[in-house]
Design a protein around this motif. Sequence first.
Motif, PDB file in Angstrom:
ATOM      1  N   PRO A  77     -10.959  47.682 -11.168  1.00  0.00           N
ATOM      2  CA  PRO A  77     -12.313  47.561 -10.629  1.00  0.00           C
ATOM      3  C   PRO A  77     -12.432  46.756  -9.350  1.00  0.00           C
ATOM      4  N   SER A  78     -11.468  45.870  -9.067  1.00  0.00           N
ATOM      5  CA  SER A  78     -11.655  44.965  -7.928  1.00  0.00           C
ATOM      6  C   SER A  78     -10.328  44.395  -7.461  1.00  0.00           C
ATOM      7  N   LEU A  79     -10.248  44.125  -6.159  1.00  0.00           N
ATOM      8  CA  LEU A  79      -9.126  43.359  -5.609  1.00  0.00           C
ATOM      9  C   LEU A  79      -9.561  41.955  -5.227  1.00  0.00           C
ATOM     10  N   SER A  80     -10.877  41.737  -5.097  1.00  0.00           N
ATOM     11  CA  SER A  80     -11.375  40.408  -4.743  1.00  0.00           C
ATOM     12  C   SER A  80     -11.370  39.477  -5.954  1.00  0.00           C
ATOM     13  N   ASN A  81     -11.474  40.056  -7.142  1.00  0.00           N
ATOM     14  CA  ASN A  81     -11.376  39.270  -8.371  1.00  0.00           C
ATOM     15  C   ASN A  81      -9.931  38.809  -8.529  1.00  0.00           C
ATOM     16  N   LEU A  82      -9.708  37.509  -8.699  1.00  0.00           N
ATOM     17  CA  LEU A  82      -8.355  36.963  -8.739  1.00  0.00           C
ATOM     18  C   LEU A  82      -7.538  37.445  -9.928  1.00  0.00           C
ATOM     19  N   VAL A  83      -8.172  38.051 -10.898  1.00  0.00           N
ATOM     20  CA  VAL A  83      -7.466  38.531 -12.085  1.00  0.00           C
ATOM     21  C   VAL A  83      -6.528  39.682 -11.744  1.00  0.00           C
ATOM     22  N   PHE A  84      -7.013  40.651 -10.980  1.00  0.00           N
ATOM     23  CA  PHE A  84      -6.278  41.899 -10.837  1.00  0.00           C
ATOM     24  C   PHE A  84      -5.044  41.838  -9.946  1.00  0.00           C
ATOM     25  N   PRO A  85      -4.984  40.995  -8.906  1.00  0.00           N
ATOM     26  CA  PRO A  85      -3.706  40.848  -8.203  1.00  0.00           C
ATOM     27  C   PRO A  85      -2.569  40.393  -9.119  1.00  0.00           C
ATOM     28  N   ASP A  86      -2.880  39.552 -10.111  1.00  0.00           N
ATOM     29  CA  ASP A  86      -1.850  39.133 -11.062  1.00  0.00           C
ATOM     30  C   ASP A  86      -1.399  40.299 -11.933  1.00  0.00           C
ATOM     31  N   VAL A  87      -2.337  41.147 -12.331  1.00  0.00           N
ATOM     32  CA  VAL A  87      -1.993  42.337 -13.113  1.00  0.00           C
ATOM     33  C   VAL A  87      -1.090  43.243 -12.275  1.00  0.00           C
ATOM     34  N   LEU A  88      -1.471  43.465 -11.014  1.00  0.00           N
ATOM     35  CA  LEU A  88      -0.671  44.312 -10.128  1.00  0.00           C
ATOM     36  C   LEU A  88       0.717  43.722  -9.917  1.00  0.00           C
ATOM     37  N   GLY A  89       0.791  42.389  -9.851  1.00  0.00           N
ATOM     38  CA  GLY A  89       2.095  41.742  -9.702  1.00  0.00           C
ATOM     39  C   GLY A  89       3.005  42.049 -10.876  1.00  0.00           C
ATOM     40  N   GLY A  90       2.444  42.008 -12.090  1.00  0.00           N
ATOM     41  CA  GLY A  90       3.234  42.327 -13.271  1.00  0.00           C
ATOM     42  C   GLY A  90       3.686  43.776 -13.281  1.00  0.00           C
ATOM     43  N   ILE A  91       2.808  44.693 -12.877  1.00  0.00           N
ATOM     44  CA  ILE A  91       3.157  46.109 -12.819  1.00  0.00           C
ATOM     45  C   ILE A  91       4.270  46.345 -11.809  1.00  0.00           C
ATOM     46  N   SER A  92       4.115  45.809 -10.602  1.00  0.00           N
ATOM     47  CA  SER A  92       5.118  46.001  -9.545  1.00  0.00           C
ATOM     48  C   SER A  92       6.461  45.411  -9.936  1.00  0.00           C
ATOM     49  N   GLU A  93       6.416  44.244 -10.551  1.00  0.00           N
ATOM     50  CA  GLU A  93       7.649  43.570 -10.978  1.00  0.00           C
ATOM     51  C   GLU A  93       8.427  44.426 -11.967  1.00  0.00           C
ATOM     52  N   GLU A  94       7.739  45.004 -12.915  1.00  0.00           N
ATOM     53  CA  GLU A  94       8.407  45.782 -13.962  1.00  0.00           C
ATOM     54  C   GLU A  94       8.884  47.144 -13.459  1.00  0.00           C
ATOM     55  N   LEU A  95       8.167  47.728 -12.494  1.00  0.00           N
ATOM     56  CA  LEU A  95       8.540  49.051 -11.990  1.00  0.00           C
ATOM     57  C   LEU A  95       9.566  48.999 -10.867  1.00  0.00           C
ATOM     58  N   GLU A  96       9.923  47.804 -10.439  1.00  0.00           N
ATOM     59  CA  GLU A  96      10.723  47.623  -9.214  1.00  0.00           C
ATOM     60  C   GLU A  96      11.992  48.455  -9.183  1.00  0.00           C
ATOM     61  N   ASP A  97      12.729  48.530 -10.287  1.00  0.00           N
ATOM     62  CA  ASP A  97      14.012  49.234 -10.264  1.00  0.00           C
ATOM     63  C   ASP A  97      13.974  50.537 -11.073  1.00  0.00           C
ATOM     64  N   THR A  98      12.778  51.091 -11.251  1.00  0.00           N
ATOM     65  CA  THR A  98      12.648  52.312 -12.051  1.00  0.00           C
ATOM     66  C   THR A  98      12.549  53.582 -11.211  1.00  0.00           C
ATOM     67  N   GLY A  99      12.340  53.436  -9.908  1.00  0.00           N
ATOM     68  CA  GLY A  99      12.085  54.590  -9.056  1.00  0.00           C
ATOM     69  C   GLY A  99      10.631  55.002  -9.035  1.00  0.00           C
ATOM     70  N   LEU A 100       9.798  54.315  -9.810  1.00  0.00           N
ATOM     71  CA  LEU A 100       8.361  54.591  -9.849  1.00  0.00           C
ATOM     72  C   LEU A 100       7.620  53.650  -8.913  1.00  0.00           C
ATOM     73  N   GLN A 101       6.607  54.170  -8.236  1.00  0.00           N
ATOM     74  CA  GLN A 101       5.840  53.373  -7.293  1.00  0.00           C
ATOM     75  C   GLN A 101       4.359  53.365  -7.689  1.00  0.00           C
ATOM     76  N   PRO A 102       3.752  52.177  -7.822  1.00  0.00           N
ATOM     77  CA  PRO A 102       2.328  52.138  -8.135  1.00  0.00           C
ATOM     78  C   PRO A 102       1.468  52.461  -6.916  1.00  0.00           C
ATOM     79  N   VAL A 103       0.427  53.244  -7.132  1.00  0.00           N
ATOM     80  CA  VAL A 103      -0.570  53.543  -6.105  1.00  0.00           C
ATOM     81  C   VAL A 103      -1.921  53.114  -6.665  1.00  0.00           C
ATOM     82  N   VAL A 104      -2.646  52.289  -5.906  1.00  0.00           N
ATOM     83  CA  VAL A 104      -3.829  51.619  -6.451  1.00  0.00           C
ATOM     84  C   VAL A 104      -5.125  52.245  -5.960  1.00  0.00           C
ATOM     85  N   GLY A 105      -6.066  52.423  -6.889  1.00  0.00           N
ATOM     86  CA  GLY A 105      -7.427  52.824  -6.570  1.00  0.00           C
ATOM     87  C   GLY A 105      -8.389  51.772  -7.095  1.00  0.00           C
TER      88      GLY A 105
END
Length: 343
Positions: A77-105
Amino acid sequence: MTHTPLVPRRTLTLRDVSEASGVSEMTVSRVLRNRGDVSAATREKVLEAAQRLGYVPNKIAGALASQRVNLVAVIIPSLSNLVFPDVLGGISEELEDTGLQPVVGVTKYSAKREESILYEMLSWRPSGVIIAGLEHTPAARNMLQNAGIPIVEIMDVDGPHVDSVVGISHRRAGREMADAIVAAGYRKIGFLGTKMPDDHRARKRLEGFMEGLAAAGLELVDSVYYSGGSALAKGREMTMALMKRHPEVDFLYYSNDMIGAGGLLWCLENGYDVPGKLGLAGFNGVDLLEGLPRRLATMDACRHEIGIRAAQIIAGRSHAGLVGGEVVELKPVLQFGDTIRKA
């Protein structure tokens, strides 16, 4: 943590829409690609059937043998809310060596915008979807249910889900906060919240909080709401307004840490005895609290771990070894900080 097996689903095709609308596959294709001469009545019939089924056209059809790309749609729902950058950080960290790339809406807490973003992202046939919340429009829910790929709804477990879900119980979080406040001896309590009813998780925390107060024979003295970003300045304004109306209030519960931090600064600047005469608490456990003159009581929303666990499910690395239908409920921890007096 509980696990529920899921019946495997297949991706919908033009034939499904053709059968549901009673027209040929060629006509369905022309309508969905907005090509050729098709009557208004036929166009409406096809579009209604496609929406009802949750069908999304495949923009990469014929381009890839796998009919999938290595993208993971992440809808928040938001990038200005400090909660969601942390969520995205966890997603990116886990997908880093999988060949999968997150795309955000980003939906801006709009259900219709979420539906539109989901439609566009699914049309590119991603390998999975991670989407915040459990509440969606009927059309969005149909698209999720018929996407034929792993779906993970995140942040919340209070309600029915499409496939897998990773989050916390916001109602339980609200009740636990109410129990702690009552146990500390506070009795005249105000609530300051944001984005209701669009922020369903904040709404559920408030419902749980009020249930906890009711169990102790209490109810809210007053509530203040606003729409807009969760800013320090808003927290100051809301706190000043509520305390001027009800100077007898002895506890302020904020729907998030940002407005709570603004409220705490206003209280300290205006000479309030915190936490002796006036207690305060927020929600999310954001890093910002480390820099305040006093640490605001809060509850960690497990946001980084939510991102990690959701990405593990999408990447097929789930600890449960399930393919779909996994329910992961994490347990937030109440942090008393310096703004709730010792019980």
